[in-house]
Design an enzyme around this catalytic site. Structure first.
Site, PDB file in Angstrom:
ATOM      1  CB  CYS A 283      66.691  27.820 -50.764  1.00 42.63           C
ATOM      2  SG  CYS A 283      67.930  26.865 -49.850  1.00 42.63           S
TER       3      CYS A 283
ATOM      4  CB  CYS B 240      60.922  23.374 -50.379  1.00 48.78           C
ATOM      5  SG  CYS B 240      62.096  24.076 -51.559  1.00 48.78           S
TER       6      CYS B 240
ATOM      7  CB  CYS C 125      77.363  12.182 -53.500  1.00 53.27           C
ATOM      8  SG  CYS C 125      77.346  13.917 -52.986  1.00 53.27           S
TER       9      CYS C 125
ATOM     10  CB  CYS D  20      73.822  10.889 -57.348  1.00 55.09           C
ATOM     11  SG  CYS D  20      72.903  12.305 -57.992  1.00 55.09           S
TER      12      CYS D  20
ATOM     13  CG  ASP E 271      59.633  28.197 -65.138  1.00 50.39           C
ATOM     14  OD1 ASP E 271      58.986  29.167 -65.557  1.00 50.39           O
ATOM     15  OD2 ASP E 271      60.367  28.265 -64.146  1.00 50.39           O
TER      16      ASP E 271
ATOM     17  CB  CYS F   4      67.883  20.043 -47.517  1.00 51.37           C
ATOM     18  SG  CYS F   4      66.254  20.838 -47.571  1.00 51.37           S
TER      19      CYS F   4
ATOM     20  CB  CYS G 153      69.795  21.009 -52.835  1.00 47.98           C
ATOM     21  SG  CYS G 153      68.694  21.830 -54.006  1.00 47.98           S
TER      22      CYS G 153
ATOM     23  CB  CYS H  28      71.716  17.708 -52.512  1.00 45.90           C
ATOM     24  SG  CYS H  28      71.244  16.023 -52.983  1.00 45.90           S
TER      25      CYS H  28
ATOM     26  CB  CYS I  63      75.528  19.478 -56.595  1.00 50.09           C
ATOM     27  SG  CYS I  63      75.747  18.209 -57.858  1.00 50.09           S
TER      28      CYS I  63
END
Length: 367
Positions: free
Chosen positions: A238, A211, A188, A185, A130, A195, A241, A191, A245
């Site tokens: 963190c 964040c 729902c 999703c 990444d 947060c 979220c 998340c 799920c």
């Protein structure tokens, strides 16, 4: 005879990748436009390098001339609970991806194997984890069953949200692509509501300025005072979220290639104090903790101790009060205030750094 696409994908599975899929390397103008809008809104926070990299993210041929298709690769970092090692001050939580030695170091040799095989097959290739200019999540949505959830994370009905992505760019022609995975999703919003700082926007994009992951890993200098209580016990990153799920809950622990380390999942906070930056780098070489550096981890440790107020955290605050990094001493002044110990904050009012002294003054004034 199997095609190069099939041979490379089979090797990827043999190397331990849990999920793989081929995607076209063609530009994604709608994704780039959304990304540019996110940058224009300032939600990248202090991560200015993201804007500099956008032209290359928008055009994969800038990383591999003639790029035609991308093998997208996924490894689960969905680990089960780990025991807390004995000794030290083991407070706070670490995001699961950092429970294992730096995944870049683990994945890059696998990408090298894939690249070598591609070259044997007469295919030009280049791999990225990444840290390369690649829109991995968007490519993953093209390549294998998954969709971008309301958290902004790639979600899978089989793997949930704890997936580490990598890519192998190749000059192979683009394969036929399946229809996009339907959005599962539904109604729902777990998340979004879970947060701690309200960082998830209605457009499924994250505001890095608030964040917790960005604050504890990427942010330099003192954390914003208003956000410190919301950081809670998060020492590094963190997972909230992703944890809440339903698809993650349903998938359960899945990781089979990446291996967790209890000392990374539950580090001794005292290990961030009383050592030089060089000693810290030696101790945590090959781990994600190097990203915020020693003073960043020490600052985070003080924030955690201030929020959790565990009695064994006093040793952390005492060490932080004389730390060579002013950002850490500033956090200590704040934490002593949370602990309602003005005498300790009074000592820091005499600190030679103006921001430390100002923090102590603010605490003593009831702020």
């Amino acid at each position: 005879m199997t095609s190069p696409h099939e041979q490379l994908r089979a090797l990827a599975h043999d190397l331990g990748f849990e999920v793989t899929g081929w995607a076209s390397a063609a530009p994604m103008p709608e994704v780039v436009a959304e990304y540019q809008g996110w940058l224009d809104s300032g939600r990248q926070g202090g991560m200015s390098y993201l804007e500099r990299q956008l032209p290359r993210r928008a055009d994969l041929s800038s990383s591999l001339p003639g790029a035609g298709s991308v093998l997208v690769l996924g490894l689960s970092h969905s680990f089960g609970p780990l025991p807390v090692p004995a000794g030290g001050v083991r407070l706070g939580r670490v995001a699961r991806y950092a429970w294992t030695p730096d995944y870049h170091d683990q994945i890059e040799p696998l990408l090298a194997r894939l690249r070598a095989e591609a070259e044997r097959l007469g295919v030009r290739a280049r791999g990225y984890v990444d840290h390369g200019p690649v829109l991995e999540r968007a490519l993953a949505g093209r390549a294998f069953p998954g969709w971008r959830g309301k958290s902004g994370m790639l979600l899978s009905t089989e793997l949930g949200a704890f997936v580490t992505l990598a890519v192998l760019l190749t000059d192979l022609p683009a394969p036929g692509e399946p229809a996009p995975h339907p959005d599962r999703c539904g109604r729902c919003t777990r998340c979004v509501t879970a947060c701690p700082t309200g960082a998830i926007g209605p457009d499924r994009l994250i505001d890095a300025r608030v964040c917790i992951s960005a604050l504890t890993i990427e942010h330099r200098g003192p954390l914003p005072w208003a956000l410190r209580p919301a950081v809670g016990g998060w020492l590094f990153g963190c997972d909230v979220c992703s944890e809440v799920c339903p698809w993650t809950v349903r998938a359960g622990p899945l990781a089979r290639t990446l291996r967790p380390d209890p000392d990374l999942a539950h580090p001794d906070l005292l290990g961030f104090f009383g050592v030089s930056e060089r000693a810290f780098e030696r101790r945590y070489a090959g781990t994600a903790f190097l990203r915020p550096r020693r003073k960043g981890m020490a600052r985070n440790a003080v924030t955690v101790v201030g929020n959790l107020q565990g009695v064994d955290g006093r040793a952390v605050l005492e060490a932080a009060s004389v730390d060579p990094a002013w950002e850490v001493r500033e956090a200590a002044a704040w934490a002593w205030g949370v602990w309602e110990e003005p005498a300790q904050a009074e000592r820091l009012r005499q600190d030679p750094h103006p921001q430390v002294a100002a923090a102590a003054e603010r605490i003593l004034a009831g702020g």
